[in-house]
Design a protein around this motif. Structure first.
Motif, mmCIF file in Angstrom:
data_model
loop_
_atom_site.group_PDB
_atom_site.id
_atom_site.type_symbol
_atom_site.label_atom_id
_atom_site.label_comp_id
_atom_site.label_asym_id
_atom_site.label_seq_id
_atom_site.Cartn_x
_atom_site.Cartn_y
_atom_site.Cartn_z
ATOM 1 N N ALA A 156 -7.582 -3.345 13.202
ATOM 2 C CA ALA A 156 -8.783 -2.763 12.600
ATOM 3 C C ALA A 156 -8.847 -1.264 12.879
ATOM 4 C CB ALA A 156 -10.036 -3.464 13.129
ATOM 5 N N GLY A 157 -8.498 -0.864 14.084
ATOM 6 C CA GLY A 157 -8.481 0.555 14.419
ATOM 7 C C GLY A 157 -7.417 1.322 13.666
ATOM 8 N N ALA A 158 -6.290 0.683 13.448
ATOM 9 C CA ALA A 158 -5.168 1.353 12.790
ATOM 10 C C ALA A 158 -5.372 1.500 11.291
ATOM 11 C CB ALA A 158 -3.868 0.599 13.062
ATOM 12 N N ILE A 159 -5.964 0.497 10.649
ATOM 13 C CA ILE A 159 -6.077 0.560 9.184
ATOM 14 C C ILE A 159 -7.505 0.408 8.681
ATOM 15 C CG2 ILE A 159 -3.733 -0.215 8.796
ATOM 16 C CD1 ILE A 159 -4.742 -2.960 8.142
ATOM 17 N N HIS A 186 0.845 -1.201 0.000
ATOM 18 C CA HIS A 186 0.000 0.000 0.000
ATOM 19 C C HIS A 186 0.878 1.248 0.000
ATOM 20 C CE1 HIS A 186 -3.588 2.343 0.527
ATOM 21 N NE2 HIS A 186 -3.078 2.920 1.579
ATOM 22 N N PRO A 187 0.718 2.097 -1.014
ATOM 23 C CA PRO A 187 1.618 3.252 -1.148
ATOM 24 C C PRO A 187 1.354 4.375 -0.149
ATOM 25 C CG PRO A 187 -0.046 3.318 -2.857
ATOM 26 C CD PRO A 187 -0.246 2.030 -2.105
ATOM 27 N N GLY A 188 0.165 4.459 0.338
ATOM 28 C CA GLY A 188 -0.177 5.563 1.229
ATOM 29 C C GLY A 188 0.446 5.411 2.606
ATOM 30 N N ASP A 189 0.694 6.547 3.219
ATOM 31 C CA ASP A 189 1.205 6.545 4.581
ATOM 32 C C ASP A 189 0.080 7.047 5.479
ATOM 33 O OD1 ASP A 189 3.081 6.105 6.527
ATOM 34 O OD2 ASP A 189 3.909 8.127 6.412
ATOM 35 N N PHE A 190 -0.100 6.408 6.603
ATOM 36 C CA PHE A 190 -1.111 6.858 7.545
ATOM 37 C C PHE A 190 -0.526 6.746 8.945
ATOM 38 C CE2 PHE A 190 -1.914 2.631 5.968
ATOM 39 C CZ PHE A 190 -2.004 1.847 7.107
ATOM 40 N N ARG A 191 -1.073 7.503 9.833
ATOM 41 C CA ARG A 191 -0.504 7.712 11.166
ATOM 42 C C ARG A 191 -0.264 6.416 11.945
ATOM 43 N NH1 ARG A 191 -4.110 11.015 15.037
ATOM 44 N NH2 ARG A 191 -4.963 8.956 15.245
ATOM 45 N N ASP A 192 -1.179 5.474 11.883
ATOM 46 C CA ASP A 192 -1.082 4.276 12.716
ATOM 47 C C ASP A 192 -0.540 3.057 11.981
ATOM 48 O OD1 ASP A 192 -2.054 5.668 14.923
ATOM 49 O OD2 ASP A 192 -4.138 5.191 14.451
ATOM 50 N N ARG A 193 0.111 3.286 10.864
ATOM 51 C CA ARG A 193 0.653 2.171 10.074
ATOM 52 C C ARG A 193 1.602 1.308 10.907
ATOM 53 N NH1 ARG A 193 1.672 2.283 4.054
ATOM 54 N NH2 ARG A 193 2.470 0.201 3.672
ATOM 55 N N SER A 194 2.456 1.925 11.695
ATOM 56 C CA SER A 194 3.429 1.163 12.498
ATOM 57 C C SER A 194 2.728 0.266 13.523
ATOM 58 C CB SER A 194 4.432 2.083 13.179
ATOM 59 O OG SER A 194 3.778 2.921 14.104
ATOM 60 N N ILE A 195 1.610 0.727 14.055
ATOM 61 C CA ILE A 195 0.842 -0.093 15.006
ATOM 62 C C ILE A 195 0.334 -1.342 14.292
ATOM 63 C CG2 ILE A 195 -1.275 -0.211 16.385
ATOM 64 C CD1 ILE A 195 -0.824 2.802 16.977
ATOM 65 N N ALA A 196 -0.223 -1.167 13.102
ATOM 66 C CA ALA A 196 -0.727 -2.307 12.332
ATOM 67 C C ALA A 196 0.404 -3.282 12.016
ATOM 68 C CB ALA A 196 -1.397 -1.825 11.052
#
Length: 104
Positions: free
Chosen positions: A75-78, A36-46
């Motif tokens: 589920a919350g992260a992504i 997945h190319p997008g970056d999102f805040r909780d990616r590291s948690i997932a």
């Protein structure tokens, strides 16, 4: 007559089919997340929780409360990333093979 995954065991095999399904679902979602190319805040948690699930699945005897906790964190992260929705659903279905979620 249909048999659930819990009832199907390969003769001579020690691998619980629920664990095999969990491994597969975790692996698919990890690949989807990595691609997945997008970056999102909780990616590291997932990513951390998927690694924890992979470790539990590799050990072969995952703790059900820990599975559910990881699923909720993932589920919350992504959950808002629609491209990963199918992978999260498949992971939830794999976790549900270990028993229904306690309600109440």
């Amino acid at each position: 007559m249909s048999h659930s995954v819990e009832q199907r065991r390969v003769p001579g095999s020690q691998v619980d089919p629920r664990v095999a399904e969990l491994r597969s679902a975790v692996s698919r979602l990890r690949r989807q997340l990595a691609a997945h190319p997008g970056d999102f805040r909780d990616r590291s948690i997932a990513e951390e929780e998927l690694a924890a699930l992979a470790g539990m699945a590799a050990a072969g005897d995952p703790e059900i409360p820990r599975l559910r906790r990881s699923l909720l964190l993932i589920a919350g992260a992504i959950g808002s990333v629609s491209a990963l929705g199918q992978g999260v659903r498949e992971l939830r279905e794999a976790v549900d093979l270990f028993g229904p979620s306690p309600r109440g």
